[in-house]
Design a protein around this motif. Sequence first.
Motif, mmCIF file in Angstrom:
data_model
loop_
_atom_site.group_PDB
_atom_site.id
_atom_site.type_symbol
_atom_site.label_atom_id
_atom_site.label_comp_id
_atom_site.label_asym_id
_atom_site.label_seq_id
_atom_site.Cartn_x
_atom_site.Cartn_y
_atom_site.Cartn_z
ATOM 1 N N MET A 202 0.862 -1.186 0.000
ATOM 2 C CA MET A 202 0.000 0.000 0.000
ATOM 3 C C MET A 202 0.894 1.231 0.000
ATOM 4 S SD MET A 202 -2.436 -1.642 2.928
ATOM 5 C CE MET A 202 -0.953 -2.481 3.517
ATOM 6 N N MET A 203 0.686 2.116 -0.967
ATOM 7 C CA MET A 203 1.529 3.296 -1.103
ATOM 8 C C MET A 203 0.680 4.562 -0.995
ATOM 9 S SD MET A 203 4.454 2.267 -3.883
ATOM 10 C CE MET A 203 3.522 2.754 -5.299
ATOM 11 N N GLY A 204 0.975 5.391 0.005
ATOM 12 C CA GLY A 204 0.269 6.649 0.181
ATOM 13 C C GLY A 204 -1.233 6.468 0.299
ATOM 14 N N GLY A 205 -1.655 5.465 1.050
ATOM 15 C CA GLY A 205 -3.075 5.131 1.159
ATOM 16 C C GLY A 205 -3.713 5.639 2.442
ATOM 17 N N PRO A 206 -4.992 6.037 2.397
ATOM 18 C CA PRO A 206 -5.682 6.579 3.575
ATOM 19 C C PRO A 206 -6.301 5.495 4.462
ATOM 20 C CG PRO A 206 -7.128 6.728 1.680
ATOM 21 C CD PRO A 206 -5.835 6.127 1.177
ATOM 22 N N ILE A 207 -5.465 4.609 4.976
ATOM 23 C CA ILE A 207 -5.976 3.534 5.828
ATOM 24 C C ILE A 207 -6.607 4.106 7.097
ATOM 25 C CG2 ILE A 207 -5.340 1.520 7.212
ATOM 26 C CD1 ILE A 207 -5.310 0.937 4.256
ATOM 27 N N ASP A 208 -5.939 5.049 7.734
ATOM 28 C CA ASP A 208 -6.481 5.700 8.931
ATOM 29 C C ASP A 208 -6.165 7.194 8.836
ATOM 30 O OD1 ASP A 208 -7.358 6.561 11.374
ATOM 31 O OD2 ASP A 208 -6.317 5.026 12.547
ATOM 32 N N THR A 209 -7.151 7.962 8.375
ATOM 33 C CA THR A 209 -6.926 9.390 8.128
ATOM 34 C C THR A 209 -6.921 10.221 9.401
ATOM 35 O OG1 THR A 209 -9.301 9.717 7.712
ATOM 36 C CG2 THR A 209 -7.895 9.246 5.810
ATOM 37 N N ARG A 210 -7.071 9.576 10.547
ATOM 38 C CA ARG A 210 -6.930 10.308 11.815
ATOM 39 C C ARG A 210 -5.460 10.600 12.101
ATOM 40 N NH1 ARG A 210 -10.162 6.110 15.499
ATOM 41 N NH2 ARG A 210 -8.727 4.773 14.293
ATOM 42 N N GLU A 211 -4.565 9.869 11.422
ATOM 43 C CA GLU A 211 -3.132 10.076 11.584
ATOM 44 C C GLU A 211 -2.678 11.216 10.671
ATOM 45 O OE1 GLU A 211 -1.141 8.465 13.651
ATOM 46 O OE2 GLU A 211 -2.579 6.976 14.379
ATOM 47 N N ALA A 212 -2.093 12.244 11.230
ATOM 48 C CA ALA A 212 -1.549 13.371 10.458
ATOM 49 C C ALA A 212 -2.496 13.806 9.347
ATOM 50 C CB ALA A 212 -0.187 12.982 9.875
ATOM 51 N N PRO A 213 -3.692 14.271 9.696
ATOM 52 C CA PRO A 213 -4.670 14.658 8.667
ATOM 53 C C PRO A 213 -4.150 15.794 7.787
ATOM 54 C CG PRO A 213 -5.372 15.402 10.847
ATOM 55 C CD PRO A 213 -4.216 14.481 11.062
ATOM 56 N N THR A 214 -4.460 15.707 6.501
ATOM 57 C CA THR A 214 -4.049 16.723 5.530
ATOM 58 C C THR A 214 -5.249 17.591 5.163
ATOM 59 O OG1 THR A 214 -4.533 15.298 3.635
ATOM 60 C CG2 THR A 214 -2.331 15.124 4.614
ATOM 61 N N SER A 215 -5.024 18.539 4.267
ATOM 62 C CA SER A 215 -6.123 19.414 3.842
ATOM 63 C C SER A 215 -7.218 18.623 3.135
ATOM 64 C CB SER A 215 -5.593 20.508 2.921
ATOM 65 O OG SER A 215 -4.923 19.968 1.802
ATOM 66 N N GLU A 346 7.652 11.282 2.572
ATOM 67 C CA GLU A 346 7.903 12.249 3.640
ATOM 68 C C GLU A 346 7.167 13.566 3.396
ATOM 69 O OE1 GLU A 346 11.763 14.188 5.954
ATOM 70 O OE2 GLU A 346 11.926 13.626 3.832
ATOM 71 N N LYS A 347 7.002 13.958 2.119
ATOM 72 C CA LYS A 347 6.370 15.232 1.785
ATOM 73 C C LYS A 347 4.987 15.057 1.165
ATOM 74 C CE LYS A 347 10.719 17.759 1.185
ATOM 75 N NZ LYS A 347 11.511 18.649 0.292
ATOM 76 N N ASP A 348 4.352 13.949 1.458
ATOM 77 C CA ASP A 348 3.026 13.669 0.907
ATOM 78 C C ASP A 348 1.993 14.618 1.518
ATOM 79 O OD1 ASP A 348 0.622 12.608 0.002
ATOM 80 O OD2 ASP A 348 1.321 10.544 0.157
ATOM 81 N N ASP A 349 1.330 15.418 0.675
ATOM 82 C CA ASP A 349 0.316 16.349 1.175
ATOM 83 C C ASP A 349 -1.100 15.837 0.933
ATOM 84 O OD1 ASP A 349 0.337 16.562 -1.550
ATOM 85 O OD2 ASP A 349 0.354 18.745 -1.624
ATOM 86 N N ILE A 350 -1.223 14.597 0.467
ATOM 87 C CA ILE A 350 -2.532 13.968 0.260
ATOM 88 C C ILE A 350 -2.819 12.979 1.379
ATOM 89 C CG2 ILE A 350 -3.972 12.617 -1.310
ATOM 90 C CD1 ILE A 350 -3.269 15.352 -2.413
ATOM 91 N N SER A 351 -1.886 12.057 1.609
ATOM 92 C CA SER A 351 -1.993 11.089 2.710
ATOM 93 C C SER A 351 -0.838 11.333 3.675
ATOM 94 C CB SER A 351 -1.945 9.648 2.181
ATOM 95 O OG SER A 351 -3.063 9.390 1.355
ATOM 96 N N GLY A 380 7.100 13.421 -2.457
ATOM 97 C CA GLY A 380 5.706 13.811 -2.310
ATOM 98 C C GLY A 380 4.779 12.704 -2.761
ATOM 99 N N HIS A 381 3.491 13.018 -2.821
ATOM 100 C CA HIS A 381 2.504 11.984 -3.138
ATOM 101 C C HIS A 381 2.732 11.403 -4.535
ATOM 102 C CE1 HIS A 381 -1.290 9.889 -2.572
ATOM 103 N NE2 HIS A 381 -1.611 10.216 -3.819
ATOM 104 N N TYR A 382 2.866 12.238 -5.534
ATOM 105 C CA TYR A 382 3.030 11.762 -6.896
ATOM 106 C C TYR A 382 4.353 11.028 -7.071
ATOM 107 C CZ TYR A 382 2.698 11.920 -12.019
ATOM 108 O OH TYR A 382 2.620 11.587 -13.358
ATOM 109 N N GLY A 383 5.382 11.463 -6.359
ATOM 110 C CA GLY A 383 6.698 10.851 -6.486
ATOM 111 C C GLY A 383 6.794 9.459 -5.903
ATOM 112 N N ILE A 384 5.789 9.043 -5.127
ATOM 113 C CA ILE A 384 5.807 7.691 -4.574
ATOM 114 C C ILE A 384 5.728 6.651 -5.687
ATOM 115 C CG2 ILE A 384 4.565 6.023 -3.115
ATOM 116 C CD1 ILE A 384 3.581 8.306 -1.438
ATOM 117 N N PHE A 385 4.976 6.966 -6.739
ATOM 118 C CA PHE A 385 4.732 5.963 -7.778
ATOM 119 C C PHE A 385 5.159 6.402 -9.172
ATOM 120 C CE2 PHE A 385 0.910 8.462 -6.959
ATOM 121 C CZ PHE A 385 0.542 8.898 -8.207
#
Length: 419
Positions: A202-215, A346-351, A380-385
């Motif tokens: 799982m890459m950059g997935g919102p399994i538990d969005t209570r952790e470090a919530p983003t915009s 590390e710089k993912d602003d989505i998840s 960042g998010h896009y750079g993960i994949f």
Amino acid sequence: MLYNAYELQRTMLSGAAAWASVGAELLTNPSLPMGYMGFGPYMASALDVFAHATAPRGKPTFDIESVEVDGTLHAVTESIVLHRPFGNLLRFERAGLPKDAPRLLIAAPMSGHYATLLRGTVARMVESSVVYITDWADAKMVPESEGRFDLDDYIDYLIGFLEFIGPNTHMLAVCQPSVPAFAAAAVMGKHKNPCRPATLTMMGGPIDTREAPTSVNDVAMNQPLSWFKHNVIATVPLSYPGAGREVYPGFLQLAGFMAMNLGNHMMSHYGMFKHLVEGDGESAGATKAFYDEYRSVCDMTADFYLQTVEHVFQKHSLPKGEFVHRGEVIDPGAIRDTALLAVEGEKDDISGIGQTRAALHLAPNLPEAKKRYYLAEKVGHYGIFNGSKWRGRIAPVLEDWMRTHPAVETDKKASKAKA
């Protein structure tokens, strides 16, 4: 009315884009002197940027003809191996792969973009694996007679695809499908399905969005579900095969993503303008290629979208143990032999950091040796994949994980017994 208004605007902008493109070509015609003096290059570049930004776009193609492995080019074949109303299963295979090469199912996001957004993911993994990918349909192109499509159906599609490919297939979920992919692994584990995945990454997935919530998480949490139903759900116009179907339009999803980083997008287009003025077509072309893909959007069914907002972002149903599939509560403890790899940027602003890693804590009956977490620094998010860091740093981690866990435990034991 929302969709019809968009269609009217799109029609008008298409004409404007065509005229702007003609103007840009005239101003850059070698036989006309105006393109070489005064404001000519500036006007031509401005028209080119406007034409590119407003031109209509259809579904992109993967267009992966070959990949280079150890300095040698190998041809890649693409084929549709299974057709379903809401999404086909595509297979990519390169020439020269060993017969025992791993099989990898990539679960593409159903989040407004086509599966081609993962072109770089497929191109890198086809170097060492037979790659399958979920090619989700544009909901406006699916007739209402085909019925609905929701989270339950997404999970069923993944299970069906894994069963079609066969035992010991590996699965990679990029972003949003991490939740249904995890659920599919749990459902298959509970029923001891022989085709349950050998590994799930799982890459950059919102399994538990209570952790470090983003915009993105904040937007979903700040409004009740009824607000989304009344404000972002539209009906497909009569001009499309899916006329009458309720959808979350892709153009709204794109507008939301553009608004999140509006400053960056404006600077990217300004950079494109400067490259065109300077005659640097290669740099301008790279920016154009990115936005050709980024602006190619599709609709998703209202059922799937609203359930995702409700259960993933608002109720946190999976981490709370309340996620239900076909009337049965999903038990993460049923994942006993599918090795789990969580990858975050590390710089993912989505998840945010920790949202994907949470999946490792949800499987209490899975041995620790079958769990791994990888944080990609300065990604960042896009750079993960996609991109150089994905190809050089992240993909090797995934390949190593697949080699380390080639099969589920029961199949390993069966193979030893036969030997």
